[in-house]
Design a protein around this motif. Structure first.
Motif, PDB file in Angstrom:
ATOM      1  N   MET A  35      -7.564   8.908  10.787  1.00 14.84           N
ATOM      2  CA  MET A  35      -6.660   8.811  10.217  1.00 14.84           C
ATOM      3  C   MET A  35      -6.434   8.735   8.865  1.00 14.84           C
ATOM      4  SD  MET A  35      -3.154   5.434  10.225  1.00 14.84           S
ATOM      5  CE  MET A  35      -4.027   4.466   9.820  1.00 14.84           C
ATOM      6  N   PHE A  36      -5.400   9.549   7.546  1.00 21.13           N
ATOM      7  CA  PHE A  36      -5.559   9.257   6.404  1.00 21.13           C
ATOM      8  C   PHE A  36      -4.659  10.278   5.482  1.00 21.13           C
ATOM      9  CE2 PHE A  36      -4.432  13.966   7.154  1.00 21.13           C
ATOM     10  CZ  PHE A  36      -3.817  14.644   5.664  1.00 21.13           C
ATOM     11  N   ALA A  37      -3.465   9.688   6.477  1.00 26.39           N
ATOM     12  CA  ALA A  37      -1.669   9.577   5.942  1.00 26.39           C
ATOM     13  C   ALA A  37      -1.004   8.707   7.277  1.00 26.39           C
ATOM     14  CB  ALA A  37      -1.487  10.674   5.188  1.00 26.39           C
ATOM     15  N   LEU A  38       0.304   8.128   6.533  1.00 25.40           N
ATOM     16  CA  LEU A  38       0.868   7.473   7.109  1.00 25.40           C
ATOM     17  C   LEU A  38       1.941   6.974   6.663  1.00 25.40           C
ATOM     18  CD1 LEU A  38       1.138   4.122   8.076  1.00 25.40           C
ATOM     19  CD2 LEU A  38      -1.042   4.612   8.430  1.00 25.40           C
ATOM     20  N   MET A  39       3.477   7.677   7.027  1.00 28.21           N
ATOM     21  CA  MET A  39       4.369   7.338   6.233  1.00 28.21           C
ATOM     22  C   MET A  39       5.435   7.141   7.923  1.00 28.21           C
ATOM     23  SD  MET A  39       5.912  11.193   5.695  1.00 28.21           S
ATOM     24  CE  MET A  39       6.912  10.871   4.441  1.00 28.21           C
ATOM     25  N   ALA A  40       6.617   6.034   7.190  1.00 30.14           N
ATOM     26  CA  ALA A  40       7.623   5.392   8.226  1.00 30.14           C
ATOM     27  C   ALA A  40       8.782   5.919   7.535  1.00 30.14           C
ATOM     28  CB  ALA A  40       7.821   3.955   7.706  1.00 30.14           C
ATOM     29  N   LEU A  41       9.288   6.288   8.552  1.00 28.60           N
ATOM     30  CA  LEU A  41      10.379   7.883   8.271  1.00 28.60           C
ATOM     31  C   LEU A  41      11.838   7.147   8.056  1.00 28.60           C
ATOM     32  CD1 LEU A  41       9.043  10.306  11.073  1.00 28.60           C
ATOM     33  CD2 LEU A  41       9.014  10.706   8.921  1.00 28.60           C
ATOM     34  N   GLU A  42      12.024   5.584   8.448  1.00 25.80           N
ATOM     35  CA  GLU A  42      12.884   5.063   8.102  1.00 25.80           C
ATOM     36  C   GLU A  42      13.482   4.293   7.064  1.00 25.80           C
ATOM     37  OE1 GLU A  42      15.834   5.370  10.199  1.00 25.80           O
ATOM     38  OE2 GLU A  42      14.933   6.435  11.895  1.00 25.80           O
ATOM     39  N   ARG A  43      12.516   4.660   6.181  1.00 21.13           N
ATOM     40  CA  ARG A  43      12.097   3.889   4.960  1.00 21.13           C
ATOM     41  C   ARG A  43      12.332   4.507   4.032  1.00 21.13           C
ATOM     42  NH1 ARG A  43       9.443  -1.334   4.002  1.00 21.13           N
ATOM     43  NH2 ARG A  43       8.139  -1.433   5.998  1.00 21.13           N
ATOM     44  N   LYS A  44      13.464   3.576   3.003  1.00 23.89           N
ATOM     45  CA  LYS A  44      14.027   3.606   1.813  1.00 23.89           C
ATOM     46  C   LYS A  44      13.722   2.627   0.687  1.00 23.89           C
ATOM     47  CE  LYS A  44      16.468   7.159   4.698  1.00 23.89           C
ATOM     48  NZ  LYS A  44      15.687   8.141   4.743  1.00 23.89           N
ATOM     49  N   PRO A  45      13.264   3.704  -0.445  1.00 28.78           N
ATOM     50  CA  PRO A  45      13.266   4.702  -0.895  1.00 28.78           C
ATOM     51  C   PRO A  45      11.852   5.004  -0.102  1.00 28.78           C
ATOM     52  CG  PRO A  45      12.247   3.287  -2.061  1.00 28.78           C
ATOM     53  CD  PRO A  45      13.082   2.820  -1.518  1.00 28.78           C
ATOM     54  N   PRO A  46      11.705   6.447   0.364  1.00 29.85           N
ATOM     55  CA  PRO A  46      10.078   6.987   1.180  1.00 29.85           C
ATOM     56  C   PRO A  46       9.885   7.035   0.117  1.00 29.85           C
ATOM     57  CG  PRO A  46      12.113   9.067   0.175  1.00 29.85           C
ATOM     58  CD  PRO A  46      12.996   7.731  -0.434  1.00 29.85           C
ATOM     59  N   GLN A  47       8.035   6.406   1.017  1.00 26.59           N
ATOM     60  CA  GLN A  47       6.892   6.143   0.938  1.00 26.59           C
ATOM     61  C   GLN A  47       5.832   6.499   1.960  1.00 26.59           C
ATOM     62  OE1 GLN A  47       7.134   1.010   1.547  1.00 26.59           O
ATOM     63  NE2 GLN A  47       9.159   1.265   0.426  1.00 26.59           N
ATOM     64  N   ALA A  48       4.892   6.209   2.069  1.00 28.69           N
ATOM     65  CA  ALA A  48       3.969   6.615   2.513  1.00 28.69           C
ATOM     66  C   ALA A  48       2.243   5.922   2.275  1.00 28.69           C
ATOM     67  CB  ALA A  48       3.367   8.176   1.935  1.00 28.69           C
ATOM     68  N   ASN A  49       1.498   5.843   3.110  1.00 30.12           N
ATOM     69  CA  ASN A  49       0.303   5.005   2.654  1.00 30.12           C
ATOM     70  C   ASN A  49      -0.987   5.609   2.762  1.00 30.12           C
ATOM     71  OD1 ASN A  49       1.480   2.925   2.636  1.00 30.12           O
ATOM     72  ND2 ASN A  49       1.199   2.002   5.088  1.00 30.12           N
ATOM     73  N   LEU A  50      -1.692   6.426   1.633  1.00 28.23           N
ATOM     74  CA  LEU A  50      -3.138   6.635   1.891  1.00 28.23           C
ATOM     75  C   LEU A  50      -4.276   6.329   1.401  1.00 28.23           C
ATOM     76  CD1 LEU A  50      -1.647   9.447  -0.841  1.00 28.23           C
ATOM     77  CD2 LEU A  50      -2.040  10.101   2.459  1.00 28.23           C
ATOM     78  N   LYS A  51      -5.199   6.728   2.259  1.00 28.20           N
ATOM     79  CA  LYS A  51      -6.594   6.456   1.719  1.00 28.20           C
ATOM     80  C   LYS A  51      -6.569   6.295   0.626  1.00 28.20           C
ATOM     81  CE  LYS A  51     -10.455   5.442   4.369  1.00 28.20           C
ATOM     82  NZ  LYS A  51     -10.561   4.845   5.868  1.00 28.20           N
ATOM     83  N   CYS A  52      -7.697   5.258  -0.176  1.00 35.74           N
ATOM     84  CA  CYS A  52      -8.275   5.177  -1.262  1.00 35.74           C
ATOM     85  C   CYS A  52      -9.356   4.367  -1.063  1.00 35.74           C
ATOM     86  CB  CYS A  52      -6.983   4.915  -2.243  1.00 35.74           C
ATOM     87  SG  CYS A  52      -7.484   5.203  -4.160  1.00 35.74           S
ATOM     88  N   ASP A  53      -9.776   5.403  -2.203  1.00 37.55           N
ATOM     89  CA  ASP A  53     -11.227   4.979  -2.751  1.00 37.55           C
ATOM     90  C   ASP A  53     -10.854   3.542  -3.405  1.00 37.55           C
ATOM     91  OD1 ASP A  53     -14.398   4.575  -4.398  1.00 37.55           O
ATOM     92  OD2 ASP A  53     -12.990   3.985  -5.641  1.00 37.55           O
ATOM     93  N   PRO A  54     -11.398   2.091  -2.888  1.00 40.26           N
ATOM     94  CA  PRO A  54     -11.906   0.787  -3.584  1.00 40.26           C
ATOM     95  C   PRO A  54     -10.879   0.096  -4.940  1.00 40.26           C
ATOM     96  CG  PRO A  54     -12.760   0.328  -1.941  1.00 40.26           C
ATOM     97  CD  PRO A  54     -12.247   2.302  -2.193  1.00 40.26           C
ATOM     98  N   GLU A  55     -12.342   1.136  -5.453  1.00 37.18           N
ATOM     99  CA  GLU A  55     -11.815   1.155  -7.400  1.00 37.18           C
ATOM    100  C   GLU A  55     -10.579   2.020  -7.373  1.00 37.18           C
ATOM    101  OE1 GLU A  55     -15.383   1.059  -9.907  1.00 37.18           O
ATOM    102  OE2 GLU A  55     -16.933   0.258  -7.823  1.00 37.18           O
ATOM    103  N   LYS A  56     -10.343   2.862  -7.420  1.00 45.35           N
ATOM    104  CA  LYS A  56      -9.598   3.426  -7.826  1.00 45.35           C
ATOM    105  C   LYS A  56      -8.525   3.440  -7.163  1.00 45.35           C
ATOM    106  CE  LYS A  56      -7.803   8.618  -7.598  1.00 45.35           C
ATOM    107  NZ  LYS A  56      -8.319   9.807  -6.974  1.00 45.35           N
ATOM    108  N   ALA A  57      -7.833   2.930  -6.246  1.00 43.81           N
ATOM    109  CA  ALA A  57      -6.995   2.380  -5.969  1.00 43.81           C
ATOM    110  C   ALA A  57      -6.255   0.792  -6.819  1.00 43.81           C
ATOM    111  CB  ALA A  57      -7.217   1.826  -4.229  1.00 43.81           C
ATOM    112  N   LEU A  58      -7.542  -0.027  -7.401  1.00 47.84           N
ATOM    113  CA  LEU A  58      -6.814  -1.198  -7.827  1.00 47.84           C
ATOM    114  C   LEU A  58      -6.360   0.171  -9.293  1.00 47.84           C
ATOM    115  CD1 LEU A  58     -10.176  -3.396  -7.785  1.00 47.84           C
ATOM    116  CD2 LEU A  58      -7.600  -3.466  -7.043  1.00 47.84           C
ATOM    117  N   THR A  59      -7.218   0.844  -9.607  1.00 50.04           N
ATOM    118  CA  THR A  59      -7.004   1.594 -11.397  1.00 50.04           C
ATOM    119  C   THR A  59      -5.137   1.962 -10.653  1.00 50.04           C
ATOM    120  OG1 THR A  59      -9.184   2.204 -11.772  1.00 50.04           O
ATOM    121  CG2 THR A  59      -7.249   3.120 -12.605  1.00 50.04           C
TER     122      THR A  59
END
Length: 120
Positions: A35-59
């Motif tokens: 898995m590298f991405a996922l999205m809840a199709l019913e969520r408003k506003p639209p959003q998605a989850n993406l994997k990220c390097d931990p340091e970059k994620a914080l930044t």
């Protein structure tokens, strides 16, 4: 970026499949079964989850406060949730690429070779 544009970009990447492993509302994108991405199709506003390097994620969370947050229902260290309508499409594509690349780089040699041999 809307969810269809997000989906279209994800599935054009080499070795990507899409499925609904959790429920009929959560679309998951995988490369070589990871898995590298996922999205809840019913969520408003639209959003998605993406994997990220931990340091970059914080930044990113600091720079885009409230628009990029720790991954919803995911490892907060390795995943971000992005509010798609509030970010530039080019930026979202960069984050999709980053997530995809993180997963590909973590694949076994065998899976990397299989991916290299796939045709689009």
């Amino acid at each position: 970026m809307n969810i269809e544009e997000f989906r279209t970009y994800c599935i054009t990447k080499k070795g990507v499949t899409e499925e609904f492993p959790f429920d009929e509302h959560t679309l998951v994108f995988k490369v070589m079964g990871k898995m590298f991405a996922l999205m809840a199709l019913e969520r408003k506003p639209p959003q998605a989850n993406l994997k990220c390097d931990p340091e970059k994620a914080l930044t990113l969370r600091e720079e885009y406060d409230g628009v990029i947050i720790p991954g919803y229902h995911m490892s907060k260290k390795h995943w971000n949730t992005l509010y798609l309508e509030q970010l530039a499409p080019a930026f979202i594509k960069e984050q999709i690429d980053h997530s995809y690349d993180l997963v590909v780089n973590g694949l076994t040699k065998k899976l990397k070779e299989e991916l290299r041999n796939l045709t689009l």
